[in-house]
Enzyme design. Structure first.
Site: not given
Lengths: 227, 262, 288
Positions: C29, C262, C268
């Site tokens: 992070g 999608c 998809c």
């Protein structure tokens, strides 16, 4: 309650060739609880100066001013603030307040400063204002726009809100009508009766005669006199 | 009667505090004590070092010498030598700083409620409802209508911004407030309202405050004690009314006599 | 092929970037500064992600690029072709086959594995930037974990919209330490940030790299009384019928007919190949 020993005061005017002006020398004064003393002397003799020194508003050059067990001459600002909050009241000739604050709250402030709750402090303030004939419609207004006599009575109400053991009164009855003057004199008598030590400046001779146990002529403390 | 007995030790003890800008003196050898509940004024003309001193006291400027001891749970802790994280934490918990220009002390692109809530969130408040309630309460205390809570300070007048700044600072219940010319640039009537507000808050919350100003009327009404500065040096200290009514130093006499009487 | 060093960047630059990546992985992070290079594409077109991909790719890798979930947009095609040309690596549109996936604004629907690396393109890496313009100050705030300001942003959302309206680039706290901008992925994807794959974030213009090692704890910031909510359009995919994927709204004609499909085109397609059919599959077929 109040004991002054060998007190002197000079003003040094740094911006006028550092002229040193002695104004009080060798002042002595004792006031017992329940006693009222009048300071007398011609205008400019140093009555107000002496009173301001007792309150810590003017610095002394030397000597002692005992109020209770505090020597005002030597005390640090914090000790004087405490003294003023709990022990020593002062009714000056001029009302000095934050603009916009309601009269009721101006009078209640000494009580709030000593820990009263708001409701009780305001109730006491309103009782005093009523007694001093300040019309109720003015209580929520700032006293800054009041007449001289009204301001003087607000100042007195404020000075008498808290039961100080020692009181300094500078011309408390000046600019008051007969009825209000009588009320103020009664209040001073009540303060005496509860044991307050009082030092006052009264031009009003009848008031002096009615209230004061002794008169002290400050002319005796002037440097010319002593020299 | 409430318990008014103050804690029997100073909140702040300052000794030998000096700051130099090269050869020029910012402030020099300043020392004083501030007790809980006391309000101290620092007066002097522009360039007298009063703002430098305030910034050194508030940890916004590193002094070249001296100590600023702050009472932390009974331990007088030197805020000059403490680590930056500790100092920054103090700055958002026990201390508050009210700037002359509200834009320096507010987030102008954040709503009034967000401005007041920031310090709460900074110390861990995580319930939106509570933050909102406290923000509303504080807006009320500084006399800003609750329906302005979602407005940004850009839409506020100068006096409102200053009151918002005070609310934002006091919401976490600090013990010491630094104020730099808090009434500067405001209309006289707005100043009066602000002074009254600050006096009330100082008394109710038992705050200590250090107020820098060049306005002697402001210190007469707000400050218990006064420190007069000239050329970076403290030339006189004492009770406010005593210093103003019976000034001892030539500079203070000049300062007091220069004020127009109203 | 011979005119380019492998994956375009010179070896010293790739080493420099790898050092930044390793540091980022070591401090999850944390934004690691790096000397971002000029790339043969403009800022905002994924130069950060491209540099991280270049430093990550090996000749044996299979590379996939998605842009808002799709493999066939200009941006995705360009970057895929760039690495085909400069690195000669195999490319794919199938999530499961890829070893390195560069993405803009989405996390694939299919769960990633420990053998995969996900590289994000990041426009603004600093989550505090919204309210604090000073870089000196934001760095200090990260260093001292002064993150109250992040909640001010969420507070403002609720005050203005009645809910946390931030729908993408939703801030997260990593391993209980750094607050991180997950790049402009929809907040629907936030829970997927805790995954088996390595996640690398590259911001070219801002010259920052940060990272999430596998299985790092990632918590979306919120209030107790306004908890984080994963949102998606309340529809099924018109093409494959999926009811748990992130959907794009597609306008179909000038009359305002629309459908939800999608956003992850590979997901998809795979579902349709498996025989799933959405309500509008036939209609969509007719249009093309």
């Amino acid at each position: 309650m109040i004991q002054i020993e060998n007190l002197s005061k000079t003003f040094t005017l740094h911006n006028q060739g550092s002229a040193v002006i002695p104004v009080i020398r060798g002042a002595e004064l004792q006031v017992a609880p329940g006693e009222c003393i009048a300071l007398t002397g011609a205008s400019g003799a140093g009555k107000s100066t002496l009173m301001r020194m007792i309150y810590g508003n003017y610095l002394a050059a030397s000597g002692r001013i005992m109020v209770g067990d505090v020597d005002v001459v030597a005390a640090d600002p914090r000790a004087i603030l405490t003294l003023r909050r709990y022990t020593l009241g002062y009714v000056s000739q001029f009302l000095r307040v934050v603009p916009r604050v309601a009269t009721r709250d101006v009078v209640a402030e000494p009580l709030l400063a000593t820990g009263s709750d708001l409701v009780a402090a305001r109730a006491r303030a309103e009782a005093l204002l009523a007694r001093l004939n300040i019309p109720q419609r003015l209580w929520s207004l700032s006293p800054t726009t009041f007449s001289g006599g009204e301001q003087q009575r607000v100042n007195i109400a404020r000075g008498f809100a808290y039961g100080y053991p020692a009181l300094l009164l500078d011309e408390p009855t000046a600019s008051l009508d007969a009825q209000n003057r009588d009320t103020v004199l009664q209040m001073i008598e009540e303060a005496k009766a509860r044991g307050a030590a009082i030092i006052g400046i009264f031009h009003d001779e009848a008031a002096r005669a009615r209230l004061c146990d002794r008169e002290v002529d400050v002319t005796g403390f002037s440097p010319e006199q002593a020299a | 009667m409430k318990d008014m007995s103050p804690i029997d030790r100073p909140l702040l003890q300052v000794a030998g505090l000096s700051k130099y800008y090269g050869a020029r003196i910012g402030c020099e050898a300043v020392g004083f004590e501030l007790w809980p509940g006391e309000v101290m004024g620092i007066v002097g003309e522009s360039g007298s070092g009063k703002t430098t001193l305030l910034n050194c006291l508030a940890g916004q400027l590193a002094p070249d010498a001296g100590q600023v001891l702050f009472d932390l749970d009974g331990i007088a802790t030197d805020t000059v030598t403490m680590s930056e994280p500790e100092r920054r934490r103090l700055a958002r918990t026990d201390w508050a700083f009210v700037h002359q220009h509200a834009a320096d002390g507010l987030r102008m692109n954040v709503s009034a409620g967000g401005n007041v809530g920031e310090r709460l969130m900074a110390i861990g408040a995580r319930r939106y409802g509570d933050i909102r309630t406290q923000a509303l309460d504080w807006l009320g205390r500084v006399e800003i209508s609750g329906d302005r809570i979602d407005d940004r300070p850009t839409a506020f007048s100068g006096g409102m911004r200053q009151r918002l700044q005070i609310a934002r600072n006091l919401v976490t219940g600090p013990r010491l407030v630094f104020m730099d010319e808090p009434t500067g640039g405001l209309d006289v009537s707005v100043q009066a309202r602000l002074l009254d507000l600050m006096r009330g808050l100082v008394r109710e919350m038992g705050l200590s405050a250090i107020i820098v100003t060049h306005d002697l009327a402001v210190v007469r009404l707000l400050a218990d004690r006064l420190m007069v500065m000239k050329d970076g040096q403290v030339v006189e200290t004492g009770l406010t009314d005593q210093v103003l009514d019976d000034p001892q130093h030539g500079y203070t006499q000049l300062l007091v006599s220069s004020v127009l009487q109203v | 092929m011979s005119e380019y060093n492998f994956a375009y960047l010179d070896e010293q630059t790739k080493r420099m970037i790898r050092r930044a990546i390793l540091k980022g992985l070591a401090i999850p992070g944390y934004q690691v500064p790096f000397a971002s290079r000029e790339m043969p594409m403009p800022y905002g077109w994924g130069t950060g992600g491209v540099q991280v991909s270049a430093a990550t790719l090996t000749p044996d890798d299979t590379f996939k690029v998605i842009d808002q979930g799709a493999d066939d947009t200009t941006n995705a095609v360009s970057i895929r072709k760039f690495f085909e040309k400069t690195a000669g690596v195999a490319t794919t549109e199938r999530t499961a086959e890829a070893t390195v996936i560069q993405t803009r604004h989405r996390i694939p629907e299919q769960e990633l594995t420990e053998d995969q690396i996900l590289v994000y393109q990041v426009p603004i890496p600093e989550p505090l930037r919204f309210l604090e313009p000073s870089e000196v100050e934001t760095r200090k705030m990260h260093a001292l974990e002064e993150y109250g300001l992040m909640h001010v942003k969420l507070y403002e959302d609720i005050a203005r919209h009645g809910e946390i309206a931030t729908a993408y680039a939703y801030p997260v706290k990593v391993e209980g330490r750094y607050v991180m901008d997950p790049s402009p992925i929809p907040k629907f994807d936030n829970p997927k940030l805790e995954m088996a794959a390595i996640q690398l974030f590259g911001a070219g213009r801002e010259q920052r790299i940060y990272a999430l090692p596998p299985y790092t704890k990632v918590v979306s910031l919120d209030f107790e009384d306004y908890p984080f909510e994963r949102t998606r359009a309340p529809q099924d995919c018109g093409l494959c019928g999926a009811n748990d994927s992130y959907l794009d709204e597609v306008i179909m004609d000038d009359a305002g007919r629309r459908m939800f499909v999608c956003s992850d085109t590979d997901f998809c397609r795979a579902r349709r190949e498996d025989g799933h059919q959405g309500a509008m599959a036939a209609a969509a077929e007719a249009l093309t």
